[in-house]
Design a protein around this motif. Structure first.
Motif, mmCIF file in Angstrom:
data_model
loop_
_atom_site.group_PDB
_atom_site.id
_atom_site.type_symbol
_atom_site.label_atom_id
_atom_site.label_comp_id
_atom_site.label_asym_id
_atom_site.label_seq_id
_atom_site.Cartn_x
_atom_site.Cartn_y
_atom_site.Cartn_z
ATOM 1 N N LEU A 135 0.808 -1.386 0.113
ATOM 2 C CA LEU A 135 0.091 -0.058 0.065
ATOM 3 C C LEU A 135 0.761 1.329 0.034
ATOM 4 O O LEU A 135 0.368 2.258 -0.565
ATOM 5 N N ASN A 136 2.117 1.071 0.417
ATOM 6 C CA ASN A 136 2.743 2.301 0.752
ATOM 7 C C ASN A 136 3.265 2.860 -0.965
ATOM 8 O O ASN A 136 3.224 4.115 -1.135
ATOM 9 N N VAL A 137 3.468 1.819 -1.775
ATOM 10 C CA VAL A 137 3.811 2.608 -2.949
ATOM 11 C C VAL A 137 2.508 3.180 -3.681
ATOM 12 O O VAL A 137 2.547 4.247 -4.340
ATOM 13 N N SER A 138 1.198 2.672 -3.408
ATOM 14 C CA SER A 138 0.110 3.564 -3.895
ATOM 15 C C SER A 138 0.070 4.754 -3.200
ATOM 16 O O SER A 138 -0.154 5.913 -3.804
ATOM 17 N N VAL A 139 0.188 4.888 -2.017
ATOM 18 C CA VAL A 139 0.034 6.088 -1.314
ATOM 19 C C VAL A 139 1.001 7.142 -1.716
ATOM 20 O O VAL A 139 0.767 8.226 -2.040
ATOM 21 N N ALA A 140 2.421 6.481 -2.148
ATOM 22 C CA ALA A 140 3.617 7.464 -2.404
ATOM 23 C C ALA A 140 3.067 8.340 -3.803
ATOM 24 O O ALA A 140 3.169 9.266 -4.199
ATOM 25 N N ALA A 141 2.668 7.172 -4.799
ATOM 26 C CA ALA A 141 2.135 7.616 -6.268
ATOM 27 C C ALA A 141 0.856 8.605 -6.193
ATOM 28 O O ALA A 141 1.294 9.627 -6.754
ATOM 29 N N ALA A 142 0.124 8.467 -5.251
ATOM 30 C CA ALA A 142 -1.026 9.275 -5.027
ATOM 31 C C ALA A 142 -0.569 10.862 -4.559
ATOM 32 O O ALA A 142 -0.966 11.877 -5.033
ATOM 33 N N THR A 143 0.470 10.727 -3.765
ATOM 34 C CA THR A 143 0.963 12.100 -2.976
ATOM 35 C C THR A 143 1.951 12.784 -4.222
ATOM 36 O O THR A 143 1.733 13.934 -4.114
ATOM 37 N N LEU A 144 2.572 11.805 -4.854
ATOM 38 C CA LEU A 144 3.342 12.546 -6.018
ATOM 39 C C LEU A 144 2.518 13.366 -6.929
ATOM 40 O O LEU A 144 2.607 14.156 -7.399
ATOM 41 N N LEU A 145 1.521 12.536 -7.270
ATOM 42 C CA LEU A 145 0.348 13.080 -8.280
ATOM 43 C C LEU A 145 -0.379 14.126 -7.878
ATOM 44 O O LEU A 145 -0.639 15.241 -8.409
ATOM 45 N N PHE A 146 -0.838 14.297 -6.461
ATOM 46 C CA PHE A 146 -1.590 15.170 -5.984
ATOM 47 C C PHE A 146 -0.339 16.652 -5.935
ATOM 48 O O PHE A 146 -0.922 17.732 -6.419
ATOM 49 N N GLU A 147 0.530 16.391 -5.581
ATOM 50 C CA GLU A 147 1.510 17.517 -5.605
ATOM 51 C C GLU A 147 1.909 18.015 -6.924
ATOM 52 O O GLU A 147 1.773 19.339 -7.217
ATOM 53 N N ALA A 148 2.061 17.203 -7.943
ATOM 54 C CA ALA A 148 2.298 17.770 -9.343
ATOM 55 C C ALA A 148 1.087 18.440 -9.824
ATOM 56 O O ALA A 148 1.129 19.440 -10.478
ATOM 57 N N LEU A 149 -0.143 17.987 -9.509
ATOM 58 C CA LEU A 149 -1.444 18.931 -9.950
ATOM 59 C C LEU A 149 -1.398 20.137 -9.127
ATOM 60 O O LEU A 149 -1.750 21.200 -9.757
ATOM 61 N N ARG A 150 -1.267 19.996 -7.968
ATOM 62 C CA ARG A 150 -1.185 21.331 -7.161
ATOM 63 C C ARG A 150 -0.352 22.484 -7.676
ATOM 64 O O ARG A 150 -0.551 23.477 -7.770
ATOM 65 N N GLN A 151 1.032 22.089 -7.968
ATOM 66 C CA GLN A 151 2.165 22.898 -8.469
ATOM 67 C C GLN A 151 1.536 23.209 -9.959
ATOM 68 O O GLN A 151 1.778 24.728 -10.069
ATOM 69 N N ARG A 152 0.994 22.466 -10.640
ATOM 70 C CA ARG A 152 0.508 23.044 -12.017
ATOM 71 C C ARG A 152 -0.866 23.842 -11.968
ATOM 72 O O ARG A 152 -0.765 24.762 -12.711
ATOM 73 N N GLU A 153 -1.802 23.767 -10.911
ATOM 74 C CA GLU A 153 -2.655 24.555 -10.811
ATOM 75 C C GLU A 153 -2.180 25.862 -10.415
ATOM 76 O O GLU A 153 -2.572 27.057 -10.733
ATOM 77 N N GLN A 154 -1.160 25.936 -9.531
ATOM 78 C CA GLN A 154 -0.650 27.214 -9.083
ATOM 79 C C GLN A 154 -0.007 27.962 -10.098
ATOM 80 O O GLN A 154 -0.157 29.384 -10.122
ATOM 81 N N ALA A 155 0.680 27.454 -11.233
ATOM 82 C CA ALA A 155 1.310 28.158 -12.113
ATOM 83 C C ALA A 155 0.391 28.253 -13.327
ATOM 84 O O ALA A 155 0.723 28.929 -14.628
ATOM 85 N N GLY A 156 -0.968 27.720 -13.131
ATOM 86 C CA GLY A 156 -1.925 28.356 -14.320
ATOM 87 C C GLY A 156 -1.633 27.294 -15.290
ATOM 88 O O GLY A 156 -2.094 27.691 -16.479
ATOM 89 N N LEU A 157 -1.306 26.128 -15.168
ATOM 90 C CA LEU A 157 -0.976 24.977 -16.343
ATOM 91 C C LEU A 157 -1.869 23.786 -16.554
ATOM 92 O O LEU A 157 -1.686 23.137 -17.274
ATOM 93 N N VAL A 158 -2.957 24.128 -15.687
ATOM 94 C CA VAL A 158 -3.843 22.849 -15.791
ATOM 95 C C VAL A 158 -4.903 23.107 -16.797
ATOM 96 O O VAL A 158 -5.725 24.223 -16.552
ATOM 97 N N PRO A 159 -5.075 22.182 -17.852
ATOM 98 C CA PRO A 159 -6.014 22.650 -18.765
ATOM 99 C C PRO A 159 -7.586 22.432 -18.361
ATOM 100 O O PRO A 159 -7.715 21.434 -17.266
#
Length: 86
Positions: free
Chosen positions: A5-29
């Motif tokens: 389960l640690n791998v899935s939690v780590a993947a979800a955390t990384l994807l969430f952070e990538a989306l958060r940073q893209r939203e902040q930069a205005g890069l989310v379509p």
């Protein structure tokens, strides 16, 4: 397939952070930017993904897809026997 389960939690955390940073930069379509065919193709793909049974019914009936509201709900009355995915 990973048995941890640690791998899935780590993947979800990384994807969430990538989306958060893209939203902040205005890069989310939000309206089909980057989809070949533009906004019309985006709306078609969105409808087919969100309401596959209704999309199939519309194709069989030879009719266009009904419009969606801002919230993504179908803005048209459809037959009660038609199964909708929410």
């Amino acid at each position: 397939m990973v048995q941890s389960l640690n791998v899935s939690v780590a993947a979800a955390t990384l994807l969430f952070e990538a989306l958060r940073q893209r939203e902040q930069a205005g890069l989310v379509p939000s309206h089909g930017e980057g989809v070949p065919g533009g906004e019309e193709s985006y709306r078609k793909l969105l409808f087919e993904w969100a309401y596959p049974q209704v999309a199939d019914w519309c194709r069989r009936q030879g009719r266009p897809y009904p419009p969606l509201t801002e919230e993504g709900e179908i803005a048209e009355q459809l037959p009660r026997t038609l199964k909708l995915r929410y």
